[in-house]
Structure formats: structure tokens, C-alpha cells
Design a protein around this motif. Structure first.
Motif, PDB file in Angstrom:
ATOM      1  N   GLY A  19       0.896  -1.218   0.147  1.00 31.66           N
ATOM      2  CA  GLY A  19       0.037  -0.140  -0.115  1.00 31.66           C
ATOM      3  C   GLY A  19       0.709   1.323  -0.007  1.00 31.66           C
ATOM      4  N   ASP A  22       0.946   2.717  -3.351  1.00 33.17           N
ATOM      5  CA  ASP A  22      -0.176   3.634  -3.803  1.00 33.17           C
ATOM      6  C   ASP A  22      -0.325   4.770  -3.162  1.00 33.17           C
ATOM      7  N   ARG A 303      -0.882 -10.042   0.590  1.00 33.68           N
ATOM      8  CA  ARG A 303       0.176 -10.483   1.076  1.00 33.68           C
ATOM      9  C   ARG A 303      -0.245 -11.687   1.830  1.00 33.68           C
ATOM     10  N   LYS A 308      -2.129 -10.670   7.826  1.00 34.96           N
ATOM     11  CA  LYS A 308      -3.262 -10.815   6.986  1.00 34.96           C
ATOM     12  C   LYS A 308      -4.432 -11.866   7.418  1.00 34.96           C
ATOM     13  N   GLY A 357       1.319 -14.875  -7.109  1.00 32.79           N
ATOM     14  CA  GLY A 357       1.927 -13.816  -7.624  1.00 32.79           C
ATOM     15  C   GLY A 357       1.363 -12.684  -7.601  1.00 32.79           C
ATOM     16  N   ASN A 385      -7.504  -2.403   0.341  1.00 34.01           N
ATOM     17  CA  ASN A 385      -8.285  -3.292  -0.469  1.00 34.01           C
ATOM     18  C   ASN A 385      -9.801  -3.143   0.100  1.00 34.01           C
TER      19      ASN A 385
END
Ligand code: ADP
Length: 484
Positions: A19, A22, A303, A308, A357, A385
Motif C-alpha cells: 500500500g 499506492d 500478501r 493478513k 504472484g 483493498n
């Protein structure tokens, strides 16, 4: 016009591991639109130097930093009017792999030296010693890779103001004491109130201790990191600097993430014409080889690491598949998680798809094509997200932490009038499953589901207002420095 040097170790679309990239693209751009002269400083990784060459850009100045010959390229961030400076030092930055690791996923052995040099160049630019005609009023540093900049600037008379933003406190830039010695930093900095962290050199502490202001990427995370549970050993330092710490929620680039005209999608839709979302779903199912089932399609992008909550996800996937859900997962990370997910995908062909990936285009198509997006993060400084999903009418189910708490509103708390997703509080796979179950129950009720989707889609996640908060903070710092 206030001049800001925005120092960062990654920026979209040139180099991205998360992030930070971004934000490093969209925040400076939003500030430039608000008439701030924000210029980005980035290490000269191969992809960045290549883009600069192709754009016909030039080296603007050349100088020595210790044993290294360094030159600064002046170019523009592709697709924007934002000035980008590249620190060209081939022995340190011209390498394959990502900004921090080699192709085998091991940290570069000399990361401390690489980002010390980057910090030194940042400090030189900040005080007008880099041979450029431009000098910033303020330096905005991001994460540990830029943590030494405020340290180098500390003793300069007339130094610019400094802001340090924590994008993820778990990454601290820790190195052995010998590294501290080899960098030639003054011994006086080696104590627990400055750069030492339990016997190690901590780059991030440089930013936390020496900058004029600290920000982090959501108000929720700003509170959490002052507690031992989320403070990663730095909660004491942060409590001490509490009055200088604020949380400003990240925005998203609403031009890159816009379901009405996203070039990565074959079909487009908006809050008032959602019909085409079903087409996005059908084409995603075709792309990923999923059965056309009509059951809820659940997505995850990110990730594959403990942060996460991937282990919780892996634990609940079989039960959800048995109930007729489908899964579309995209990510890469730790081998144990990759292997466990691969085994599940093998066991449930047609119902679960796994793409290992990094795939920008697919990430847009999953965001658009899924019904529900899962983010069971153990902690989440801001998270992007869930905001992308909200904008795409894909209802998020999230762990109620950090920025996820600040952006996702559960009908249990507000009713459907304001709600846009589902949250769970307990840090456990059972709590995740219970929240998904609640979502599935409402998924069958078309009217309340539409309401959730709509609430998410019409809200403002752009940088417009949020960038203004940074602008106000810059002004505060500059006023304070004037009075010193
Ligand atoms: P973090 O910075 O902790 O990784 P964020 O949610 O703040 O998490 O940002 C992650 C960014 O990286 C998002 O833009 C997300 O879409 C993107 N991303 C992560 N993994 C992938 C992947 N495998 N393919 C494409 N995009 C990804």
C-alpha cells in the motif's frame, strides 16, 4: 506555495510491494492539485531509471556521498505532473528483485547502508546541498527506510520541518550494533531514547523521535499503536510523543479504482446500474476456471503473511466451500500459506481458484467480480483493498482493527441505513466464520444487500478531503518552526 519533499522507498506504478506505493503516488498528486509543490524522492531502482530514460529525463546533479558517486535524475511520476527525483547510485540500487529483497526473497545484506545513503541524499536536498535550485520547506518521510532523514537534519540551523508517516509499525528497520558503528552515526545516539531498540539499531525510531510530527494512516491505528498489544515494542515511545501523533485515513486513487470506467474490466457499472457487476462476475469465473454456480463468490487479495490473517482464512475455507461458496484468491508470500492454499485449490477444483504472484489487472477483476471481500487482518494500519471493494459494490467482511474499523460499518451497529459491510471483533477464525455467515444470510436478501452495496459505492474515499488534512498539518509544522 509550500514546497514538500516526499521521501519514499516505493511508488506506484514504478515499484510496488504494498500500500505504501499506492499512497506515495496518490497523496502527492492530490496535494499538487491543492497547490502544494510536492516532489517525490525515490531510490533509483532499475525500473525507475529505465522509465526516466524513456521519458527523456536527465541527471540534474552529481556529487559524492562517502565512498559513493551519486547523481539525481529529475523526471515525472508517469501519468502525472508530479516531479520525481531519483537517487541514482548503481552499486546500491541497480539490482534485480524488489526494493528490499533479492530474487530469493532474502533481505539485501546492506539494506542499512542503502537506506542510510538514501536518507543522506534526502537530508542534503532538504538543506539545499544537493546542487539543485529547489529547496523544500518540509520533508515528509515514510516508514523506516526514511527514518534517518530527521536524524541527519536535527542539528541543521534553518532545517525544514519534518513529518514522519507510519504505514506499518511492524517493519522497523532493525540492524545489529556493528551496523550502527559501520554507518558512522554519532555514539551519542546510541541510547534507548534515540536510535537503540533493545540492543539493535532502529531506523524507525529515528523518524518517531526526531520528526516534528508523526502521522499514521488511520485514526484507529493511531490509538492502537500506543498500546502494548499493537505497539510492537514502540508503544512507550509513541505514548511519549502522543501530542505530536495523529491518524489521517488514506484515500484511494478514484481514477484508477472506478468501476464505471476501469480499463481492466470488460463490463462497467455504477451504484445506480449494478446489473453489469454480474457480467464481471461471470467473466471472472471464466477467467479463473470456476464453475458457474450462482453461489456467493468470496475474494481475497494480499500478501500471504500472518498479519493478513491468512491462517484464519485457510481454517474456514473448507467449511465455506461445503456451504456452496466459491473463492478467488490472489497473493504471494510465505511458503506454508502458499502450500496450504494450493492443497485446498487442488481439492476443490471449480470452486476455489488460487493465483500465486502479483497481478494488478486480476486484482481489479477480483475486486469487481466477487460478491464478498475478506480481510481478516490481525492488524491493519489502514488497508486499501476494503476501500477498493466498497467502491466496487463488493461487500467487505473485516476484522475490526485499525483502518478496517474506521472504514467498514456493520449493520449490527447502525442498521442498514449506513452500513456497508461486516466486522468481527474477536481475533479468531470462529469469529471470522460467524461474520461471513452473517454476510451470507444477508446476501440472500436482495434488498438489504443492494443497500449495503450502494452505501459503500457512493461514499467518498478519495484523497480530496484527506489530503487537505496533510496540508493543514504541514502548515501547523511550518508555523511552529517560524516561532522557534
Ligand atoms: P499492505 O500494504 O499491508 O500490503 P494494503 O491493503 O495497504 O496492504 O495495500 C496492498 C496493495 O497491494 C493493494 O493495492 C492491493 O490491491 C495490492 N496487492 C497486494 N497483493 C497483490 C497481488 N498479489 N496482486 C496484485 N495486487 C496486490
Amino acid at each position: 506555495m509550500i514546497r514538500v519533499l516526499f521521501a519514499t522507498s516505493e511508488v506506484y506504478p514504478l515499484v510496488k510491494t504494498g500500500g505504501l506505493a499506492d499512497v506515495s503516488a496518490s497523496l502527492p498528486e492530490a496535494l499538487c492539485r491543492l497547490q502544494y509543490d510536492v516532489q517525490i524522492l525515490l531510490p533509483g531502482y532499475p525500473a525507475a531509471i529505465k522509465a526516466a530514460r524513456e521519458a527523456g529525463s536527465r541527471q540534474k546533479s552529481r556529487f559524492r556521498v562517502g565512498q559513493y558517486e551519486v547523481s539525481l535524475w529529475q523526471t515525472r511520476l508517469p501519468g502525472t505532473a508530479v516531479t520525481l527525483w531519483l537517487v541514482d547510485c548503481p552499486p546500491l540500487f541497480e539490482r534485480a528483485g524488489n526494493p528490499y529483497q533479492n530474487e530469493k526473497g532474502q533481505d539485501w545484506w546492506d539494506n542499512a547502508h542503502r537506506f542510510e545513503l538514501f536518507g543522506k541524499v534526502g537530508a542534503m536536498m532538504a538543506v539545499g546541498e544537493a546542487g539543485l535550485g529547489w529547496r523544500p520547506d518540509l520533508v515528509h518521510c515514510n516508514d523506516w527506510q526514511t527514518g534517518l532523514i530527521p536524524v541527519f537534519l536535527e542539528h541543521y540551523p534553518n532545517r525544514p520541518g519534518t513529518v514522519f508517516t507510519i504505514h506499518n509499525l511492524a517493519y522497523q528497520g532493525l540492524f545489529p550494533h556493528e551496523t550502527f558503528r559501520s554507518l558512522g552515526l554519532p555514539d551519542s545516539l546510541w541510547n534507548m531514547h534515540q536510535l537503540e531498540f533493545y540492543g539493535q539499531l532502529s531506523f524507525i525510531k529515528g523518524g518517531l523521535v526526531f520528526s516534528d510530527r508523526i502521522t499514521t494512516v488511520s485514526p484507529g491505528y493511531a490509538q492502537e499503536i500506543q498500546t502494548p498489544e499493537f505497539g510492537n515494542g514502540l508503544d512507550g515511545v509513541l505514548r511519549q510523543r502522543q501530542q505530536y501523533l495523529t491518524g489521517i485515513l488514506n484515500g484511494i486513487d478514484t481514477r484508477v479504482w472506478n468501476p464505471e470506467e476501469d480499463p481492466q474490466l470488460a463490463f462497467h457499472y455504477g451504484a445506480d446500474y449494478l446489473e453489469n457487476k454480474a457480467q464481471c462476475r461471470a467473466s471472472l469465473e471464466r477467467e479463473l476456471g470456476l464453475d458457474v454456480s450462482g453461489g456467493p463468490l468470496l475474494g481475497f487479495i494480499g500478501r500471504l503473511v500472518e498479519q493478513k490473517g491468512v491462517d484464519w482464512l485457510i481454517a474456514v475455507i473448507p467449511e465455506l466451500l461445503e456451504r456452496g461458496c466459491q473463492f478467488a484468491l490472489l497473493g504471494s508470500g510465505e511458503t506454508v500459506y502458499e502450500e496450504a492454499l494450493k492443497a485446498l485449490a487442488r481439492q476443490w477444483p471449480g470452486q476455489m481458484s488460487l493465483t500465486l504472484g502479483y497481478d494488478e489487472g486480476l486484482s481489479h477483476r477480483i475486486t469487481a467480480g466477487c460478491d464478498i471481500f475478506l480481510m481478516p487482518s490481525r492488524f491493519e494500519p489502514c488497508g486499501l483493498n476494503q476501500m477498493y471493494s466498497l467502491r466496487y459494490g463488493t461487500v467487505p467482511v473485516v476484522h475490526a482493527v485499525g483502518g478496517l474499523s474506521d472504514t467498514v460499518i456493520d449493520p449490527q451497529e447502525t442498521g442498514f441505513g449506513k452500513a456497508n459491510g461486516f466486522r468481527f471483533k474477536d481475533a479468531s477464525e470462529r469469529a471470522l466464520l460467524a461474520a461471513v455467515d452473517r454476510a451470507l444470510k444477508h446476501f440472500r436478501n436482495r434488498k438489504s444487500w443492494r443497500q449495503l452495496q450502494r452505501n459503500g459505492m457512493v461514499a467518498d474515499y478519495s484523497w480530496k478531503k484527506r489530503a487537505r488534512n496533510y496540508g493543514d498539518l504541514y502548515l501547523d509544522v511550518l508555523k511552529e518552526r517560524e516561532n522557534q
